[in-house]
Design a protein around this motif. Structure first.
Motif, PDB file in Angstrom:
ATOM      1  N   UNK A 150      36.197  -3.755  36.494  1.00  0.00           N
ATOM      2  CA  UNK A 150      36.736  -4.281  35.236  1.00  0.00           C
ATOM      3  C   UNK A 150      38.254  -4.187  35.205  1.00  0.00           C
ATOM      4  N   UNK A 151      38.781  -3.105  35.734  1.00  0.00           N
ATOM      5  CA  UNK A 151      40.236  -2.932  35.769  1.00  0.00           C
ATOM      6  C   UNK A 151      40.896  -4.054  36.571  1.00  0.00           C
ATOM      7  N   UNK A 152      40.277  -4.432  37.672  1.00  0.00           N
ATOM      8  CA  UNK A 152      40.848  -5.500  38.511  1.00  0.00           C
ATOM      9  C   UNK A 152      40.653  -6.882  37.893  1.00  0.00           C
ATOM     10  N   UNK A 153      39.497  -7.097  37.254  1.00  0.00           N
ATOM     11  CA  UNK A 153      39.282  -8.416  36.638  1.00  0.00           C
ATOM     12  C   UNK A 153      40.209  -8.612  35.444  1.00  0.00           C
ATOM     13  N   UNK A 196      36.965  16.279  23.017  1.00  0.00           N
ATOM     14  CA  UNK A 196      36.603  16.878  24.298  1.00  0.00           C
ATOM     15  C   UNK A 196      36.443  15.821  25.384  1.00  0.00           C
ATOM     16  N   UNK A 197      35.720  16.163  26.430  1.00  0.00           N
ATOM     17  CA  UNK A 197      35.513  15.248  27.552  1.00  0.00           C
ATOM     18  C   UNK A 197      34.600  14.104  27.138  1.00  0.00           C
ATOM     19  N   UNK A 198      34.995  12.878  27.494  1.00  0.00           N
ATOM     20  CA  UNK A 198      34.226  11.690  27.132  1.00  0.00           C
ATOM     21  C   UNK A 198      33.531  11.104  28.359  1.00  0.00           C
ATOM     22  N   UNK A 199      32.576  10.235  28.094  1.00  0.00           N
ATOM     23  CA  UNK A 199      31.912   9.483  29.167  1.00  0.00           C
ATOM     24  C   UNK A 199      32.888   8.430  29.681  1.00  0.00           C
ATOM     25  N   UNK A 200      33.344   8.621  30.907  1.00  0.00           N
ATOM     26  CA  UNK A 200      34.395   7.756  31.457  1.00  0.00           C
ATOM     27  C   UNK A 200      33.991   6.280  31.448  1.00  0.00           C
ATOM     28  N   UNK A 201      32.779   5.980  31.890  1.00  0.00           N
ATOM     29  CA  UNK A 201      32.348   4.590  32.001  1.00  0.00           C
ATOM     30  C   UNK A 201      32.289   3.901  30.640  1.00  0.00           C
ATOM     31  N   UNK A 202      31.748   4.606  29.641  1.00  0.00           N
ATOM     32  CA  UNK A 202      31.579   3.983  28.335  1.00  0.00           C
ATOM     33  C   UNK A 202      32.920   3.762  27.639  1.00  0.00           C
ATOM     34  N   UNK A 203      33.770   4.769  27.649  1.00  0.00           N
ATOM     35  CA  UNK A 203      35.057   4.635  26.962  1.00  0.00           C
ATOM     36  C   UNK A 203      35.982   3.651  27.677  1.00  0.00           C
ATOM     37  N   UNK A 204      35.889   3.564  29.001  1.00  0.00           N
ATOM     38  CA  UNK A 204      36.755   2.635  29.758  1.00  0.00           C
ATOM     39  C   UNK A 204      36.468   1.183  29.385  1.00  0.00           C
ATOM     40  N   UNK A 205      35.246   0.898  28.985  1.00  0.00           N
ATOM     41  CA  UNK A 205      34.900  -0.470  28.592  1.00  0.00           C
ATOM     42  C   UNK A 205      35.594  -0.882  27.296  1.00  0.00           C
ATOM     43  N   UNK A 227      34.578 -12.680  34.276  1.00  0.00           N
ATOM     44  CA  UNK A 227      34.115 -11.439  34.911  1.00  0.00           C
ATOM     45  C   UNK A 227      34.280 -10.237  33.980  1.00  0.00           C
ATOM     46  N   UNK A 228      35.404 -10.197  33.276  1.00  0.00           N
ATOM     47  CA  UNK A 228      35.648  -9.070  32.369  1.00  0.00           C
ATOM     48  C   UNK A 228      34.655  -9.065  31.215  1.00  0.00           C
ATOM     49  N   UNK A 229      34.359 -10.242  30.683  1.00  0.00           N
ATOM     50  CA  UNK A 229      33.389 -10.334  29.591  1.00  0.00           C
ATOM     51  C   UNK A 229      32.026  -9.801  30.018  1.00  0.00           C
ATOM     52  N   UNK A 230      31.628 -10.129  31.234  1.00  0.00           N
ATOM     53  CA  UNK A 230      30.341  -9.636  31.743  1.00  0.00           C
ATOM     54  C   UNK A 230      30.360  -8.123  31.951  1.00  0.00           C
ATOM     55  N   UNK A 231      31.464  -7.595  32.449  1.00  0.00           N
ATOM     56  CA  UNK A 231      31.538  -6.173  32.781  1.00  0.00           C
ATOM     57  C   UNK A 231      31.734  -5.287  31.552  1.00  0.00           C
ATOM     58  N   UNK A 232      32.301  -5.845  30.479  1.00  0.00           N
ATOM     59  CA  UNK A 232      32.528  -5.046  29.283  1.00  0.00           C
ATOM     60  C   UNK A 232      31.206  -4.594  28.671  1.00  0.00           C
ATOM     61  N   UNK A 233      30.196  -5.450  28.703  1.00  0.00           N
ATOM     62  CA  UNK A 233      28.909  -5.114  28.090  1.00  0.00           C
ATOM     63  C   UNK A 233      28.109  -4.117  28.924  1.00  0.00           C
ATOM     64  N   UNK A 234      28.123  -4.301  30.253  1.00  0.00           N
ATOM     65  CA  UNK A 234      27.339  -3.401  31.115  1.00  0.00           C
ATOM     66  C   UNK A 234      27.721  -3.632  32.571  1.00  0.00           C
ATOM     67  N   UNK A 235      27.380  -2.704  33.453  1.00  0.00           N
ATOM     68  CA  UNK A 235      27.658  -2.907  34.888  1.00  0.00           C
ATOM     69  C   UNK A 235      26.866  -4.106  35.422  1.00  0.00           C
ATOM     70  N   UNK A 236      27.340  -4.672  36.503  1.00  0.00           N
ATOM     71  CA  UNK A 236      26.637  -5.780  37.154  1.00  0.00           C
ATOM     72  C   UNK A 236      26.079  -5.277  38.478  1.00  0.00           C
TER      73      UNK A 236
END
Length: 384
Positions: free
Chosen positions: A267-270, A343-352, A246-255
């Motif tokens: 991703x945090x939970x997986x 500065x402020x980053x894109x949360x979704x992209x950096x979290x991956x 699940x994490x491998x799938x979510x790291x590349x892009x949302x499902x």
């Protein structure tokens, strides 16, 4: 003076039924010309059970430590028989019908277990929950966990050789003693047989000593603790595979699934599932080494072979490699931050990147710590 057979009965205020049980056992000795004795393992009776036993020719062994298992062990250790048959003193088992047990023991079987489901259970002899839920479920778990063919893990009528008893090294003191005997017999590869036996309603006017939920839990707890594969390894492998995929799938892009989107929060939970599974696998390794070095579980050839390849040095290399990977991913994330002038980053992209980086560092540290502790546990038996 040695005997061929000792019939051991645990006793705690069994005055109502003790006489009948002793007489049936002695009639069995007489009818089949067996040199035997009846041993009453008294666990603190206050109703005159001791006097009844002595008056009817049984030998009384006083056991001060409380518990079903304690009483039985006290009786076994004082038994004079080459073979020992144990059974409750509540008149629920027929001590005049022991031939199936003694025949199997004479054939060379180390342990012989009665099966009440094959032999017959009198109406009212076993509570509904025990008959249709507790016993079948716990027996099924025992068969799966320990590759056993025994159908009735909790039958109180069973026999074994005195030599087999010494080999099993039984330690529990409560009702889980019944499970321990079968588990230990399987673990040290004793020759086990099962024979049909009958169960009738006990002759006492008071309730039995057995506590359904408390003693059921003690049986289940024992089965789990003596099977670290089912307690730690198999759940750990499942969680690791689930979390990794699940994490491998979510790291590349949302499902996206219909109108639901799984993103970095998922991703945090997986990743957490992957980490928890990883922890369970490590716990399996530590538990296995501890159990073997403390002689709670037997050492197998597979055990020695596997642990020749798990060394402190290899663990340190793998651990530091994962830490390095985590640090590299972290630096990669920091470079994005630097490009954005902190500065402020894109949360979704950096979290991956940040979430896998943090968990990889933590897993690397865990492997380093595990390797040291694993090696310390293995020092006693020179496991490298």
């Amino acid at each position: 003076m040695n005997k061929e057979l000792s019939i051991v009965m645990p006793c705690l205020n069994e005055a109502e039924t003790l006489e009948f049980c002793i007489k049936k056992a002695q009639d069995y000795f007489h009818e089949y010309k067996i040199d035997g004795e009846v041993v009453i393992a008294d666990n603190g009776s206050t109703d005159g059970s001791q006097a009844i036993a002595i008056a009817h020719g049984a030998r009384v062994v006083t056991v001060s430590e409380k518990g079903y298992g304690s009483a039985l062990k006290g009786g076994f250790e004082n038994a004079l028989g080459t073979y020992i048959i144990m059974g409750d003193a509540d008149d629920s088992y027929d001590f005049s019908q022991l031939n199936p047990f003694i025949e199997k023991l004479r054939e060379g079987y180390d342990v012989v277990i009665g099966n009440r489901f094959k032999g017959g259970i009198e109406k009212g002899a076993m509570p509904f929950l025990h008959r249709y839920l507790g016993n079948p479920v716990l027996s099924c778990i025992g068969r799966v966990f320990f590759n056993s063919k025994i159908g009735d893990f909790h039958c109180g009528l069973r026999g074994f050789s005195a030599e087999a008893y010494k080999k099993m090294n039984l330690t529990t003191t409560g009702m889980e003693f019944a499970s321990e005997m079968i588990v230990k017999a399987h673990l040290i590869n004793l020759k086990i047989a099962e024979v049909p036996t009958t169960l009738k309603k006990d002759g006492r006017s008071r309730p039995p000593h057995l506590n359904t939920w408390r003693d059921g839990w003690r049986h289940l707890r024992f089965l789990l603790l003596y099977s670290p594969k089912w307690l730690f390894l198999y759940p750990g492998i499942f969680l690791m595979l689930f979390g990794f995929i699940c994490s491998t799938c979510l790291v590349s892009s949302p499902i996206h699934w219909k109108y639901i989107t799984f993103d970095v929060q998922t991703l945090l939970y997986t990743m957490s599932a992957l980490f928890v599974g990883f922890q369970l696998v490590l716990f399996y390794g530590l538990t296995k080494v501890f159990a073997v070095t403390q002689q709670l579980l037997p050492k197998s050839n597979r055990f020695d072979t596997i642990f020749k390849y798990i060394t402190l040095e290899k663990g340190l290399i793998l651990g530091f490699f994962l830490i390095l990977v985590g640090i590299t991913l972290t630096l990669f994330a920091v470079s994005f931050w630097f490009q954005n002038h902190f500065g402020t980053l894109n949360f979704r992209e950096t979290s991956r990147v940040v979430i896998p980086a943090a968990f990889t560092i933590i897993m690397g540290i865990q492997i380093v710590l595990f390797s040291f502790f694993f090696s310390i546990l293995g020092l006693k038996n020179s496991i490298k």
